[in-house]
Design a protein around this motif. Structure first.
Motif, PDB file in Angstrom:
ATOM      1  N   VAL A 226       0.836  -1.204   0.000  1.00  0.00           N
ATOM      2  CA  VAL A 226       0.000   0.000   0.000  1.00  0.00           C
ATOM      3  C   VAL A 226       0.870   1.252   0.000  1.00  0.00           C
ATOM      4  O   VAL A 226       0.602   2.211  -0.733  1.00  0.00           O
ATOM      5  N   MET A 227       1.934   1.239   0.785  1.00  0.00           N
ATOM      6  CA  MET A 227       2.823   2.400   0.833  1.00  0.00           C
ATOM      7  C   MET A 227       3.555   2.580  -0.501  1.00  0.00           C
ATOM      8  O   MET A 227       3.767   3.706  -0.942  1.00  0.00           O
ATOM      9  N   GLY A 228       3.916   1.478  -1.159  1.00  0.00           N
ATOM     10  CA  GLY A 228       4.549   1.576  -2.473  1.00  0.00           C
ATOM     11  C   GLY A 228       3.602   2.153  -3.505  1.00  0.00           C
ATOM     12  O   GLY A 228       3.984   2.978  -4.343  1.00  0.00           O
ATOM     13  N   ASP A 229       2.349   1.711  -3.474  1.00  0.00           N
ATOM     14  CA  ASP A 229       1.345   2.253  -4.394  1.00  0.00           C
ATOM     15  C   ASP A 229       1.100   3.731  -4.128  1.00  0.00           C
ATOM     16  O   ASP A 229       0.900   4.515  -5.063  1.00  0.00           O
ATOM     17  N   LEU A 230       1.106   4.128  -2.870  1.00  0.00           N
ATOM     18  CA  LEU A 230       0.929   5.536  -2.517  1.00  0.00           C
ATOM     19  C   LEU A 230       2.083   6.377  -3.072  1.00  0.00           C
ATOM     20  O   LEU A 230       1.868   7.459  -3.618  1.00  0.00           O
TER      21      LEU A 230
ATOM     22  N   ILE B  72       1.890   9.473  -5.822  1.00  0.00           N
ATOM     23  CA  ILE B  72       2.432  10.812  -5.584  1.00  0.00           C
ATOM     24  C   ILE B  72       3.385  11.202  -6.709  1.00  0.00           C
ATOM     25  O   ILE B  72       3.357  12.340  -7.194  1.00  0.00           O
ATOM     26  N   LYS B  73       4.218  10.256  -7.152  1.00  0.00           N
ATOM     27  CA  LYS B  73       5.154  10.551  -8.242  1.00  0.00           C
ATOM     28  C   LYS B  73       4.421  10.887  -9.530  1.00  0.00           C
ATOM     29  O   LYS B  73       4.773  11.832 -10.237  1.00  0.00           O
ATOM     30  N   SER B  74       3.373  10.124  -9.853  1.00  0.00           N
ATOM     31  CA  SER B  74       2.638  10.412 -11.083  1.00  0.00           C
ATOM     32  C   SER B  74       1.864  11.728 -10.972  1.00  0.00           C
ATOM     33  O   SER B  74       1.705  12.445 -11.962  1.00  0.00           O
ATOM     34  N   PHE B  75       1.406  12.061  -9.780  1.00  0.00           N
ATOM     35  CA  PHE B  75       0.731  13.343  -9.565  1.00  0.00           C
ATOM     36  C   PHE B  75       1.700  14.503  -9.802  1.00  0.00           C
ATOM     37  O   PHE B  75       1.372  15.476 -10.485  1.00  0.00           O
ATOM     38  N   LYS B  76       2.909  14.391  -9.261  1.00  0.00           N
ATOM     39  CA  LYS B  76       3.911  15.435  -9.454  1.00  0.00           C
ATOM     40  C   LYS B  76       4.300  15.543 -10.931  1.00  0.00           C
ATOM     41  O   LYS B  76       4.513  16.639 -11.444  1.00  0.00           O
ATOM     42  N   LYS B  77       4.386  14.406 -11.623  1.00  0.00           N
ATOM     43  CA  LYS B  77       4.717  14.415 -13.046  1.00  0.00           C
ATOM     44  C   LYS B  77       3.613  15.116 -13.832  1.00  0.00           C
ATOM     45  O   LYS B  77       3.874  15.896 -14.745  1.00  0.00           O
ATOM     46  N   GLY B  78       2.362  14.854 -13.476  1.00  0.00           N
ATOM     47  CA  GLY B  78       1.238  15.512 -14.133  1.00  0.00           C
ATOM     48  C   GLY B  78       1.251  17.014 -13.916  1.00  0.00           C
ATOM     49  O   GLY B  78       0.938  17.784 -14.821  1.00  0.00           O
TER      50      GLY B  78
END
Length: 75
Positions: free
Chosen positions: A28-32, A36-42
């Protein structure tokens, strides 16, 4: 009725680990972290400046009214 002591948090932590398991929590922490990384990339992709439009060009959100059929009122 004060705050929780260290023993309360320790018991809550043990219950959580027993319910979800050690591997499940790390998944779950890895998915979180991936989210977050994909959100920052967006956000970084959205900050690119837009191309300036030349005069006389219609923007993509403008629609041409003559292409839509007009309804006539019935009497």
């Amino acid at each position: 009725m004060g705050g929780f002591s260290i023993w309360h948090w320790l018991i809550v932590g043990i219950v959580v680990i027993l319910l979800f398991g050690k591997g499940r929590i790390s998944d779950v922490m890895g998915d979180l972290a991936k989210g977050i990384k994909s959100f920052k990339k967006g956000l970084a992709e959205d900050e690119t400046p837009a191309q300036p439009r030349q005069l006389g060009q219609a923007s993509p959100d403008q629609t041409i009214r003559s292409e839509t059929p007009q309804e006539t009122p019935r009497s």
